[in-house]
Structure formats: C-alpha cells, structure tokens
Design a protein around this motif. Structure first.
Motif, PDB file in Angstrom:
ATOM      1  N   ASP A 146     -12.996 -11.749  -1.781  1.00 16.36           N
ATOM      2  CA  ASP A 146     -14.032 -11.504  -0.779  1.00 16.36           C
ATOM      3  C   ASP A 146     -13.440 -11.464   0.626  1.00 16.36           C
ATOM      4  O   ASP A 146     -13.759 -10.579   1.423  1.00 16.36           O
ATOM      5  N   ARG A 147     -12.560 -12.398   0.950  1.00 19.53           N
ATOM      6  CA  ARG A 147     -11.961 -12.420   2.289  1.00 19.53           C
ATOM      7  C   ARG A 147     -11.004 -11.251   2.485  1.00 19.53           C
ATOM      8  O   ARG A 147     -10.936 -10.665   3.570  1.00 19.53           O
ATOM      9  N   TYR A 148     -10.272 -10.908   1.455  1.00 22.18           N
ATOM     10  CA  TYR A 148      -9.383  -9.743   1.548  1.00 22.18           C
ATOM     11  C   TYR A 148     -10.207  -8.493   1.865  1.00 22.18           C
ATOM     12  O   TYR A 148      -9.847  -7.705   2.754  1.00 22.18           O
ATOM     13  N   LYS A 149     -11.307  -8.311   1.155  1.00 19.59           N
ATOM     14  CA  LYS A 149     -12.128  -7.120   1.367  1.00 19.59           C
ATOM     15  C   LYS A 149     -12.803  -7.139   2.737  1.00 19.59           C
ATOM     16  O   LYS A 149     -13.039  -6.080   3.330  1.00 19.59           O
ATOM     17  N   ARG A 150     -13.080  -8.325   3.236  1.00 18.69           N
ATOM     18  CA  ARG A 150     -13.720  -8.424   4.562  1.00 18.69           C
ATOM     19  C   ARG A 150     -12.736  -8.126   5.685  1.00 18.69           C
ATOM     20  O   ARG A 150     -13.067  -7.399   6.629  1.00 18.69           O
ATOM     21  N   TYR A 151     -11.525  -8.641   5.590  1.00 18.95           N
ATOM     22  CA  TYR A 151     -10.593  -8.561   6.710  1.00 18.95           C
ATOM     23  C   TYR A 151      -9.498  -7.503   6.547  1.00 18.95           C
ATOM     24  O   TYR A 151      -8.995  -6.975   7.548  1.00 18.95           O
ATOM     25  N   ILE A 152      -9.124  -7.178   5.317  1.00 17.78           N
ATOM     26  CA  ILE A 152      -7.992  -6.268   5.121  1.00 17.78           C
ATOM     27  C   ILE A 152      -8.456  -4.897   4.664  1.00 17.78           C
ATOM     28  O   ILE A 152      -8.267  -3.893   5.348  1.00 17.78           O
ATOM     29  N   SER A 153      -9.093  -4.815   3.504  1.00 13.68           N
ATOM     30  CA  SER A 153      -9.563  -3.522   2.989  1.00 13.68           C
ATOM     31  C   SER A 153     -10.570  -3.755   1.883  1.00 13.68           C
ATOM     32  O   SER A 153     -10.370  -4.604   1.007  1.00 13.68           O
ATOM     33  N   ASN A 154     -11.613  -2.963   1.898  1.00 16.31           N
ATOM     34  CA  ASN A 154     -12.627  -3.052   0.855  1.00 16.31           C
ATOM     35  C   ASN A 154     -12.253  -2.223  -0.370  1.00 16.31           C
ATOM     36  O   ASN A 154     -12.909  -2.282  -1.398  1.00 16.31           O
ATOM     37  N   ASP A 155     -11.183  -1.456  -0.255  1.00 18.59           N
ATOM     38  CA  ASP A 155     -10.751  -0.559  -1.321  1.00 18.59           C
ATOM     39  C   ASP A 155      -9.607  -1.213  -2.091  1.00 18.59           C
ATOM     40  O   ASP A 155      -8.497  -1.351  -1.572  1.00 18.59           O
ATOM     41  N   LEU A 156      -9.854  -1.606  -3.344  1.00 20.37           N
ATOM     42  CA  LEU A 156      -8.829  -2.259  -4.153  1.00 20.37           C
ATOM     43  C   LEU A 156      -8.001  -1.263  -4.959  1.00 20.37           C
ATOM     44  O   LEU A 156      -7.025  -1.660  -5.603  1.00 20.37           O
ATOM     45  N   CYS A 157      -8.384   0.007  -4.927  1.00 20.58           N
ATOM     46  CA  CYS A 157      -7.614   1.063  -5.613  1.00 20.58           C
ATOM     47  C   CYS A 157      -7.452   2.247  -4.658  1.00 20.58           C
ATOM     48  O   CYS A 157      -7.962   3.345  -4.916  1.00 20.58           O
ATOM     49  N   PRO A 158      -6.750   2.074  -3.551  1.00 17.03           N
ATOM     50  CA  PRO A 158      -6.636   3.143  -2.563  1.00 17.03           C
ATOM     51  C   PRO A 158      -5.808   4.310  -3.089  1.00 17.03           C
ATOM     52  O   PRO A 158      -4.863   4.129  -3.868  1.00 17.03           O
ATOM     53  N   PHE A 159      -6.177   5.503  -2.667  1.00 16.45           N
ATOM     54  CA  PHE A 159      -5.454   6.713  -3.067  1.00 16.45           C
ATOM     55  C   PHE A 159      -5.149   7.535  -1.829  1.00 16.45           C
ATOM     56  O   PHE A 159      -6.003   7.718  -0.958  1.00 16.45           O
ATOM     57  N   TYR A 160      -3.917   8.020  -1.759  1.00 18.62           N
ATOM     58  CA  TYR A 160      -3.462   8.838  -0.623  1.00 18.62           C
ATOM     59  C   TYR A 160      -2.753  10.068  -1.166  1.00 18.62           C
ATOM     60  O   TYR A 160      -1.968   9.969  -2.122  1.00 18.62           O
ATOM     61  N   GLU A 161      -3.020  11.218  -0.565  1.00 17.82           N
ATOM     62  CA  GLU A 161      -2.342  12.437  -0.993  1.00 17.82           C
ATOM     63  C   GLU A 161      -2.113  13.345   0.206  1.00 17.82           C
ATOM     64  O   GLU A 161      -2.985  13.501   1.074  1.00 17.82           O
ATOM     65  N   ASP A 162      -0.921  13.921   0.273  1.00 23.50           N
ATOM     66  CA  ASP A 162      -0.632  14.944   1.262  1.00 23.50           C
ATOM     67  C   ASP A 162       0.143  16.060   0.571  1.00 23.50           C
ATOM     68  O   ASP A 162       0.117  16.173  -0.662  1.00 23.50           O
ATOM     69  N   GLU A 163       0.828  16.874   1.316  1.00 22.21           N
ATOM     70  CA  GLU A 163       1.516  18.010   0.718  1.00 22.21           C
ATOM     71  C   GLU A 163       2.739  17.606  -0.101  1.00 22.21           C
ATOM     72  O   GLU A 163       3.232  18.394  -0.920  1.00 22.21           O
ATOM     73  N   GLU A 164       3.246  16.386   0.099  1.00 18.63           N
ATOM     74  CA  GLU A 164       4.469  15.960  -0.554  1.00 18.63           C
ATOM     75  C   GLU A 164       4.258  14.933  -1.668  1.00 18.63           C
ATOM     76  O   GLU A 164       4.967  14.950  -2.678  1.00 18.63           O
ATOM     77  N   VAL A 165       3.314  14.013  -1.461  1.00 17.53           N
ATOM     78  CA  VAL A 165       3.187  12.862  -2.359  1.00 17.53           C
ATOM     79  C   VAL A 165       1.730  12.607  -2.719  1.00 17.53           C
ATOM     80  O   VAL A 165       0.807  13.007  -1.991  1.00 17.53           O
ATOM     81  N   ALA A 166       1.534  11.932  -3.854  1.00 14.33           N
ATOM     82  CA  ALA A 166       0.242  11.365  -4.239  1.00 14.33           C
ATOM     83  C   ALA A 166       0.499   9.907  -4.584  1.00 14.33           C
ATOM     84  O   ALA A 166       1.385   9.600  -5.391  1.00 14.33           O
ATOM     85  N   ILE A 167      -0.258   8.988  -3.960  1.00 10.99           N
ATOM     86  CA  ILE A 167       0.028   7.565  -4.060  1.00 10.99           C
ATOM     87  C   ILE A 167      -1.242   6.816  -4.425  1.00 10.99           C
ATOM     88  O   ILE A 167      -2.279   6.958  -3.771  1.00 10.99           O
ATOM     89  N   LEU A 168      -1.147   6.006  -5.466  1.00 10.05           N
ATOM     90  CA  LEU A 168      -2.282   5.186  -5.916  1.00 10.05           C
ATOM     91  C   LEU A 168      -1.892   3.723  -5.864  1.00 10.05           C
ATOM     92  O   LEU A 168      -0.828   3.332  -6.349  1.00 10.05           O
ATOM     93  N   GLY A 169      -2.746   2.896  -5.266  1.00 14.30           N
ATOM     94  CA  GLY A 169      -2.555   1.456  -5.249  1.00 14.30           C
ATOM     95  C   GLY A 169      -3.510   0.783  -6.216  1.00 14.30           C
ATOM     96  O   GLY A 169      -4.669   1.191  -6.351  1.00 14.30           O
ATOM     97  N   LEU A 170      -3.025  -0.256  -6.913  1.00 16.52           N
ATOM     98  CA  LEU A 170      -3.856  -1.015  -7.855  1.00 16.52           C
ATOM     99  C   LEU A 170      -3.761  -2.500  -7.556  1.00 16.52           C
ATOM    100  O   LEU A 170      -2.689  -3.011  -7.221  1.00 16.52           O
ATOM    101  N   ASN A 171      -4.871  -3.193  -7.717  1.00 11.66           N
ATOM    102  CA  ASN A 171      -4.903  -4.643  -7.564  1.00 11.66           C
ATOM    103  C   ASN A 171      -4.463  -5.314  -8.855  1.00 11.66           C
ATOM    104  O   ASN A 171      -5.099  -5.149  -9.900  1.00 11.66           O
ATOM    105  N   THR A 172      -3.393  -6.086  -8.812  1.00 15.09           N
ATOM    106  CA  THR A 172      -2.928  -6.832  -9.993  1.00 15.09           C
ATOM    107  C   THR A 172      -3.203  -8.326  -9.877  1.00 15.09           C
ATOM    108  O   THR A 172      -2.871  -9.086 -10.794  1.00 15.09           O
ATOM    109  N   ALA A 173      -3.795  -8.779  -8.764  1.00 13.30           N
ATOM    110  CA  ALA A 173      -4.058 -10.210  -8.567  1.00 13.30           C
ATOM    111  C   ALA A 173      -5.310 -10.621  -9.339  1.00 13.30           C
ATOM    112  O   ALA A 173      -6.318  -9.919  -9.324  1.00 13.30           O
TER     113      ALA A 173
END
Length: 291
Positions: free
Chosen positions: A90-117
């Motif tokens: 709850d505190r992580y989502k309040r202060y850091i990020s509400n997205d626990l599976c962020p995804f980023y993509e541009d012309e070079e890379v596609a990046i997925l983050g996953l919560n393992t905690a």
C-alpha cells in the motif's frame, strides 16, 4: 541504440546521501533513455523512508528522466504484521508507483517489470501464473527486431551469493517462470536483491533456459554492503542484432567511475563476453562479468 541505467537496492533509511547525490549527478550528466530501478527503495517500508525515496524519484522526473520501477521485499513492512499481510504494498503504491507491472516500449526495446515481493516469503521472491501470462501477452506482439527486457527485484535463477560458490534459492515457481520467459523470447533479465554484480548467459546457468542474458545490479546507494563489493549500478547500451554492452559504474569514495566494460554477443545459443575494460574490475561478482 538504447542507453539504460539499471539501479537497484536504493534502501532509503540505510543509504548514504552523498552517494545518492553522486548517482543523481551521474545520471543527469549521461542522460539515459530510461532509468530502471529494480526494487528495495526503502530499508523497512516506513513512511519517512518512502517519502525520501519519492522525493528523489520526483527530482529525477523533474530533470526529464523516464523511469521504470518495481518493488522489492524491503518495500513490504517486516515488523508491522497487520500491514504486512493486509496491505503489503500500500505504501509503495502511494509513494512510488501504483503500477506493479509497468511496461515500456520505444523503437529499440520493450521492457516489462514484475513484482516478485510477497508477504509470506519474507526475503525470497515469487512469480505467479497471472504474471507469467502477462509476460507472454506483453512481449507477444513486440516486433522481433526489438530487445525484450524483463525486470524483477529477485532474480529468476539461483545466483552465486558468496565467495565460496554458494547459490541462492531460485525465485518461487522458477521452472514455470523460465518457460514463460523462453516462450516470450526475453533477451535480458535484470534484477537486484543480493547487492552484488553479476552477468551470465541463462543457458549456461540452467538447461533449456532460453536465450536470455541475466544481469544483476549491486546496491546503488545503500550502506549495507556484501563481500566488500562497493556501491554500483549498471550502464547498458542495448543494440539490435543481439549485442549488449554492460558497464559497471562503481563508487570509489569520491564519485562514480567505470570499473568494467563488457561487450556481450549472442552466437545463436549463448551469450559470450568480451572484456573491453582497461581499468580494474571491482568486486568478486564483477569479476564474473568480465571473465
């Protein structure tokens, strides 16, 4: 080419402010295309620690940096048992990020983050089948020429953690997670957790592990060092055609300096390293990076 700064284990509450300032200055000068932070923003998931971490992230964002972040096990309360199980992030989502599976993509890379905690595992990590499905779904439509990068706090594989060759526990549901990673065509697996640098072809670590290069980051700013390895982070140059440059950027007591520079190329089966560094390699695990 994509230039990515990979930091981990910031540990506000057990960090050195001078090193935080030096890391910020380094990032502001180099201007990476993306900053990845793979968990453990706090030492004990306390509000003051999260506020300090959030202030630093906001400083980076105000300077124009793009961020992709995932939580670590230290971002779940340890001693507050009620909060640990009722609202672990709850505190992580309040202060850091509400997205626990962020995804980023541009012309070079596609990046997925996953919560393992997880609340139950205390310090160890775990991936569930919904997250494995997300790996497949996110990377499935990605064009083949882009580099696919998976980010977790806990490494998916059993990792060397000491000077005697001892190995850590693999992330929970490791076998199924590796299958999902292979099916999704992941090229790079980035993680932290152990405060030690490391890089190796996954296929050299586990049979049928696919074509990923496993890259561990040390602690960027924490005072909690292990095996005398100093604070560090990774500076990645990700090129198409299966070519990756990994630089380990190390705190020398006065500033951050390059300690190793390794060029990785995929030969169709495994990643092979060619040491480009002229200076010394710092830390026993960093030696594995440059062998």
């Amino acid at each position: 080419m994509a230039r990515i700064a990979h930091l981990s284990d910031i540990h506000f509450g057990a960090n050195d402010p001078k090193i935080v300032d030096a890391a910020t200055a380094w990032l502001d000068e180099r201007r990476p295309d993306l900053i990845i932070i793979s968990g453990d923003f706090t030492q004990r998931a306390r509000i003051a620690q999260f506020k300090a971490a959030a202030a630093w992230l906001n400083q980076l964002r105000a300077a124009g940096h793009k961020l992709l972040v995932v939580p670590g096990n230290h971002d779940i309360p340890l001693y507050d048992v009620v909060r640990r199980f009722a609202a672990p992030l709850d505190r992580y989502k309040r202060y850091i990020s509400n997205d626990l599976c962020p995804f980023y993509e541009d012309e070079e890379v596609a990046i997925l983050g996953l919560n393992t905690a997880r609340s139950l595992t205390i310090k160890d990590g775990r991936i569930n089948h919904d997250q494995m499905d997300r790996v497949r779904a996110c990377f499935g439509p990605v064009p083949p020429e882009k580099t696919r990068i998976l980010v977790t706090h806990h490494p998916l594989f059993a990792m060397p953690i000491g000077t005697g060759g001892e190995l850590s526990e693999a992330v929970g549901q490791h076998d199924d997670a590796v299958v999902a990673m292979c099916e999704a065509g992941v090229h790079l697996a980035l993680a932290g957790h152990f405060h030690r640098t490391y890089a190796e072809s996954a296929r050299k670590m586990v049979e049928r592990a696919g074509g990923a290069l496993v890259i561990q980051a040390g602690t960027a700013t924490s005072t909690r060092l292990r095996n005398d390895e100093p604070q560090s982070f990774n500076w990645l140059h990700v090129r198409r055609n299966n070519e990756i440059e990994v630089q380990v950027i190390v705190w020398d007591g006065a500033g951050f300096q390059r300690a190793s520079h390794v060029d990785y190329r995929h030969d169709g089966e495994v990643w092979e390293a060619r040491d480009m560094a002229e200076g010394p390699v710092v830390g026993s695990m960093a030696k594995r990076v440059t062998r």
